[in-house]
Design a protein around this motif. Structure first.
Motif, short mmCIF file in Angstrom:
data_model
loop_
_atom_site.label_atom_id
_atom_site.label_comp_id
_atom_site.label_asym_id
_atom_site.label_seq_id
_atom_site.Cartn_x
_atom_site.Cartn_y
_atom_site.Cartn_z
N MET A 199 0.85 -1.20 0.00
CA MET A 199 0.00 0.00 0.00
C MET A 199 0.88 1.25 0.00
O MET A 199 1.92 1.27 0.63
N PRO A 200 0.51 2.30 -0.71
CA PRO A 200 1.31 3.53 -0.70
C PRO A 200 1.49 4.06 0.72
O PRO A 200 0.64 3.84 1.58
N GLU A 201 2.58 4.78 0.89
CA GLU A 201 2.87 5.25 2.25
C GLU A 201 2.15 6.55 2.55
O GLU A 201 2.74 7.63 2.62
N ILE A 202 0.86 6.46 2.68
CA ILE A 202 0.09 7.64 3.10
C ILE A 202 -0.63 7.27 4.38
O ILE A 202 -0.90 6.11 4.65
N ARG A 203 -0.92 8.29 5.13
CA ARG A 203 -1.54 8.06 6.44
C ARG A 203 -2.96 7.53 6.25
O ARG A 203 -3.72 8.03 5.41
N ARG A 204 -3.31 6.50 7.04
CA ARG A 204 -4.68 5.99 7.04
C ARG A 204 -5.57 6.97 7.80
O ARG A 204 -5.22 7.39 8.90
N LEU A 205 -6.69 7.29 7.20
CA LEU A 205 -7.60 8.22 7.90
C LEU A 205 -8.40 7.48 8.96
O LEU A 205 -8.72 6.29 8.79
N THR A 206 -8.74 8.15 10.02
CA THR A 206 -9.58 7.54 11.06
C THR A 206 -11.04 7.62 10.59
O THR A 206 -11.38 8.48 9.75
N PRO A 207 -11.90 6.77 11.14
CA PRO A 207 -13.33 6.83 10.75
C PRO A 207 -13.93 8.22 10.95
O PRO A 207 -14.74 8.66 10.13
N SER A 208 -13.55 8.91 12.03
CA SER A 208 -14.15 10.24 12.25
C SER A 208 -13.65 11.24 11.20
O SER A 208 -14.39 12.11 10.76
N GLU A 209 -12.39 11.10 10.79
CA GLU A 209 -11.87 11.99 9.73
C GLU A 209 -12.61 11.72 8.40
O GLU A 209 -12.98 12.66 7.68
N ILE A 210 -12.80 10.44 8.13
CA ILE A 210 -13.51 10.07 6.88
C ILE A 210 -14.92 10.66 6.90
O ILE A 210 -15.39 11.24 5.91
N SER A 211 -15.60 10.53 8.05
CA SER A 211 -16.96 11.07 8.17
C SER A 211 -16.95 12.58 7.99
O SER A 211 -17.83 13.14 7.30
N ALA A 212 -15.96 13.25 8.59
CA ALA A 212 -15.90 14.71 8.48
C ALA A 212 -15.67 15.14 7.03
O ALA A 212 -16.33 16.06 6.52
N ILE A 213 -14.75 14.44 6.37
CA ILE A 213 -14.47 14.77 4.95
C ILE A 213 -15.72 14.55 4.10
O ILE A 213 -16.10 15.39 3.27
N SER A 214 -16.38 13.41 4.35
CA SER A 214 -17.56 13.08 3.55
C SER A 214 -18.69 14.07 3.80
O SER A 214 -19.47 14.38 2.88
N LEU A 215 -18.78 14.56 5.03
CA LEU A 215 -19.81 15.55 5.34
C LEU A 215 -19.54 16.85 4.58
O LEU A 215 -20.46 17.45 4.00
N GLU A 216 -18.28 17.25 4.56
CA GLU A 216 -17.90 18.46 3.80
C GLU A 216 -18.27 18.28 2.32
O GLU A 216 -18.86 19.18 1.71
N VAL A 217 -17.93 17.11 1.82
CA VAL A 217 -18.20 16.84 0.40
C VAL A 217 -19.70 16.88 0.14
O VAL A 217 -20.17 17.44 -0.87
N ARG A 218 -20.48 16.31 1.06
CA ARG A 218 -21.93 16.30 0.88
C ARG A 218 -22.48 17.73 0.83
O ARG A 218 -23.30 18.05 -0.02
N GLU A 219 -22.01 18.55 1.76
CA GLU A 219 -22.48 19.95 1.77
C GLU A 219 -22.11 20.64 0.45
O GLU A 219 -22.92 21.35 -0.14
N ASP A 220 -20.86 20.39 0.04
CA ASP A 220 -20.42 21.00 -1.22
C ASP A 220 -21.25 20.50 -2.40
O ASP A 220 -21.62 21.27 -3.29
N TYR A 221 -21.54 19.20 -2.39
CA TYR A 221 -22.30 18.62 -3.50
C TYR A 221 -23.70 19.23 -3.55
O TYR A 221 -24.20 19.59 -4.62
N GLN A 222 -24.31 19.35 -2.36
CA GLN A 222 -25.67 19.90 -2.33
C GLN A 222 -25.67 21.36 -2.81
O GLN A 222 -26.56 21.77 -3.56
#
Lengths: 66, 381
Positions: A1-24
């Motif tokens: 796997m590439p050497e990038i930091r694994r995101l935590t579930p809460s980070e993923i949720s926060a990112i996805s929430l931002e994306v959702r707001e932006d999408y809407q």
């Protein structure tokens, strides 16, 4: 796997929430833009329709009683 | 009746018959022709006034029956009472002959007038009907064309809105990144570019778009599950990089990592395959409309990793290679699956829509891969 930091579930949720707001927001903006463009194109269509020759008239033939 | 009296009467009646011998048949014929011509002329000249007088169809039928009956009765009387031989040879009295012919011609004129009137009415009616049918056909064709044009225009507008929404959504993901970089400051290390955040944001944006497509007609009903998985080529393997199903980022099957048989399906060199690996190797989009059906076909690359658990939640899937111009195989791959039956059918409209999504996604994912490589080089240096 590439050497990038694994995101935590809460980070993923926060990112996805931002994306959702932006999408809407994007979808609403596009919807408004679409409505404006549609209205413009309909207005053009109406103007073009007014320039078109009228449809053929209903034939007027002397009515014969039968 | 004596011949002399008949001649006088004929002169009074205006028929020029006195100058010819009484035994000739021609004066009577001439008179009959003149009367007939006058009758026909009058009928034709005033047909538009005569026709309405005939009334409606039932009345006309009575009228016809009456005329035919009268004519029949007259013929019977004439056959019975008239000495036809003397009439035809001109030996009968002139007045009697002329009157008989006039009567016959008049009756003929009446019948002719009626026939002409009916023919005229039918002609007008059929002309009107033809014109109406032609107009109805023209009108129906015009209406069909209008409806088709409207539908086509609606489709184009829908496609335009979809493309604009996809572009706008991905541009906003980029804007978020620009904002992150601005707040990180110019002295921030390379790692502040955070490609891992951007990968997740791009996968989530893809999910938002496809989820709306899958569930757009389901306002009140339970929504279908949609999952987007981003696979990347790492060494000689295809590995899950990011995943999103609307609730969790680790929504992919653990068997990909734990089960040797499933692991082998993601190995480029193992000879085994799966849908994502097939897309990675060939660069072809694989549409699986009915997953259960495809899983039974050895010629198709789709397989369930664990049929028991996946069968109900994975009904249809598509694997899209991430191709940017100049890239060669093997490719990174995005798979999108859903529990909506037969959703990924791959018709032209759907292929166009997902094509727009994947083109946007591909360029931005490639950019993040370049950022990631730059971070790695910077750190190694």
């Amino acid at each position: 796997m590439p050497e990038i930091r694994r995101l935590t579930p809460s980070e993923i949720s926060a990112i996805s929430l931002e994306v959702r707001e932006d999408y809407q927001a994007a979808a609403e903006e596009v919807r408004q833009l679409g409505l404006r463009l549609d209205e413009q194109s309909r207005a053009k269509g109406r103007a073009a329709a007014e320039r078109l020759p009228a449809p053929p008239p209903v034939p007027r033939v002397r009515q014969v009683p039968r | 009746m004596n011949p002399q009296g008949g001649q006088q009467s004929a002169v009074v009646a205006g028929v020029v018959a006195t100058a010819t011998p009484p035994h000739s048949f021609f004066p009577q014929l001439f008179a009959a022709l003149v009367i007939s011509l006058i009758g026909f002329g009058l009928v034709i000249r005033y047909r538009e006034r005569i026709v309405p007088l005939l009334g409606t169809r039932p009345r006309r039928m009575f009228w016809e029956v009456g005329v035919i009956g009268s004519l029949g009765a007259l013929m019977a009387i004439m056959l019975e009472a008239v000495d036809w031989k003397s009439v035809l040879l001109g030996t009968k009295g002139v007045l009697d002959t002329v009157l008989l012919w006039a009567m016959a011609v008049d009756l003929g004129g009446i019948v002719t007038a009626q026939v002409l009137a009916v023919a005229h009415a039918d002609f007008i009616e059929s002309k009107k009907k033809d014109a109406e049918e032609r107009w109805a056909r023209e009108r129906a064709r015009w209406e069909r064309d209008r409806v088709a044009a409207e539908a086509e225009l609606d489709g184009v507008r829908e496609q335009r809105d979809f493309a604009a929404t996809v572009n706008e959504a991905f541009l906003r993901v980029v804007s978020r990144k620009r904002e992150r970089l601005r707040t990180a400051g110019s002295e921030a290390p390379f790692v502040a570019l955070k490609p891992e955040v951007q990968y997740q944001a791009l996968v989530s944006a893809c999910w938002e778009i496809v989820e709306k497509l899958v569930n757009e007609s389901r306002q009140r009903e339970a929504k279908h599950r949609v999952r987007v998985t981003y696979f990347r080529i790492v060494g000689n393997r295809l590995a899950v990089s990011h995943c999103w199903d609307g609730t969790a980022g680790d929504c992919f099957s653990r068997l990909i990592e734990t089960d040797p048989l499933v692991r082998a399906r993601f190995d480029l060199d193992s000879g085994e395959t799966c849908l994502a690996l097939a897309a990675a190797k060939t660069g072809t989009i694989y549409w699986v409309k009915d997953a259960a059906s495809d899983a039974k076909k050895s010629t198709r690359p789709f397989v369930y990793f664990d049929e028991q658990t996946e069968r109900d939640e994975l009904k249809s899937i598509v694997a899209l290679p991430i191709k940017v111009s100049g890239d060669g195989a093997p490719y990174d791959v995005i798979t999108i699956d859903t529990d909506c039956e037969e959703y990924f059918h791959g018709d032209t409209s759907q292929a166009d829509q997902l094509g727009i999504v994947i083109r946007n996604l591909a360029h931005r994912l490639q950019l993040e891969k370049a950022v990631e490589a730059a971070i790695r080089e910077n750190r190694d240096a």
